[in-house]
Design an enzyme around this catalytic site. Structure first.
Site, PDB file in Angstrom:
ATOM      1  N   ASP A  60       0.093   4.833 -11.299  1.00 45.22           N
ATOM      2  CA  ASP A  60       1.035   5.295 -10.287  1.00 45.22           C
ATOM      3  C   ASP A  60       2.288   4.424 -10.315  1.00 45.22           C
ATOM      4  O   ASP A  60       2.229   3.231 -10.644  1.00 45.22           O
ATOM      5  CB  ASP A  60       0.414   5.239  -8.897  1.00 45.22           C
ATOM      6  CG  ASP A  60      -0.734   6.233  -8.730  1.00 45.22           C
ATOM      7  OD1 ASP A  60      -0.878   7.122  -9.592  1.00 45.22           O
ATOM      8  OD2 ASP A  60      -1.480   6.104  -7.749  1.00 45.22           O
ATOM      9  N   ARG A  61       3.397   5.006  -9.950  1.00 39.69           N
ATOM     10  CA  ARG A  61       4.679   4.292  -9.989  1.00 39.69           C
ATOM     11  C   ARG A  61       4.644   2.923  -9.301  1.00 39.69           C
ATOM     12  O   ARG A  61       5.134   1.940  -9.864  1.00 39.69           O
ATOM     13  CB  ARG A  61       5.775   5.171  -9.382  1.00 39.69           C
ATOM     14  CG  ARG A  61       7.129   4.475  -9.334  1.00 39.69           C
ATOM     15  CD  ARG A  61       8.224   5.407  -8.903  1.00 39.69           C
ATOM     16  NE  ARG A  61       9.516   4.694  -8.892  1.00 39.69           N
ATOM     17  CZ  ARG A  61      10.678   5.250  -9.151  1.00 39.69           C
ATOM     18  NH1 ARG A  61      10.749   6.533  -9.443  1.00 39.69           N
ATOM     19  NH2 ARG A  61      11.799   4.544  -9.124  1.00 39.69           N
TER      20      ARG A  61
END
Length: 233
Positions: A60-61
């Site tokens: 995830d970012r």
């Protein structure tokens, strides 16, 4: 942006992903890890034309830590096959809100992803689009309001650790998406891809890489930080 390289050969590129940088291009238009690494390879090796770099798995970012990329299509295919068969071992460190009742346990939920909202929900087993998600965790240390846990994934569902822990009543520190009632805007999510182990796609040698979380809050709450990493690894 310089991305730390942990290992590189003709087939593999293992790096430490920075937090808050997307792995690949998304609607934000921000510079992504895949593009940065391709540009770096092109510059370092003076390669003409397009550079191939295969995305094997994602983070995830807001999550940082160890990732592996494939430098050839054959390596990408073989690593992706290992991922499907569960040969690649992925371990994470996370700081939770609260302390789980069980010090060590395996969690299984059924998750449904609403792609329009980029939101994942825990649903009943009979949900038509629910997919089984499984992980095991171990509490390594605890404070009054937080706990440090290690997590080993059995499946690779989107936002899996975040959703499963939140479903158990212990969202990750800083996770506004799945723990908005306990976390404040601006807090950095405390989830780190700590360890990656897999079989080299050509030599068949077992490869193991680790990456340590930064010495910032809330990671710095734990006085046994170094010892935790050594015993966990």
């Amino acid at each position: 942006m310089k991305i730390p390289i942990l290992y590189e050969d003709n087939h593999l590129l293992v790096v430490e992903k920075p937090v808050n940088v997307p792995v690949q291009k998304d609607e934000s238009g921000d510079l992504d890890v895949l593009t940065i690494l391709k540009q770096d390879i092109k510059r370092r090796y003076q390669k003409p034309g397009n550079v191939y770099l295969g995305l094997v798995h994602r983070l995830d970012r807001p999550v940082g830590g160890v990732m592996v990329f494939a430098k050839t299509s054959k390596a990408a295919s073989r690593l992706s096959d290992q991922l499907r068969r569960g040969v690649i071992e992925r371990k994470y460190l996370a700081v939770l809100r609260g302390v789980p009742r069980k010090k060590q346990s395996t969690l299984q939920h059924y998750l449904y992803k609403n792609r329009l909202k980029n939101q994942v929900y825990s649903v009943k087993p009979n949900h038509p689009e629910g997919k089984v998600a499984s992980l095991e965790y171990q509490v390594l240390d605890k404070k009054i309001e937080h706990s440090l846990v290690s997590v080993r994934l059995h499946t690779g569902r989107s936002h899996q650790i975040r959703v499963q822990m939140a479903t158990e009543g212990h969202p990750l520190y800083g996770d506004q998406k799945y723990g908005s009632s306990m976390n404040r805007r601006g807090e950095q999510i405390a989830l780190w891809a700590h360890k990656l182990e897999f079989e080299h796609p050509t030599t068949k040698e077992m490869m193991q890489f680790t990456s340590e979380a930064p010495r910032v809050y809330p990671w710095e709450l734990y006085s046994t930080h170094d010892q935790v990493y050594k015993t966990y690894g």
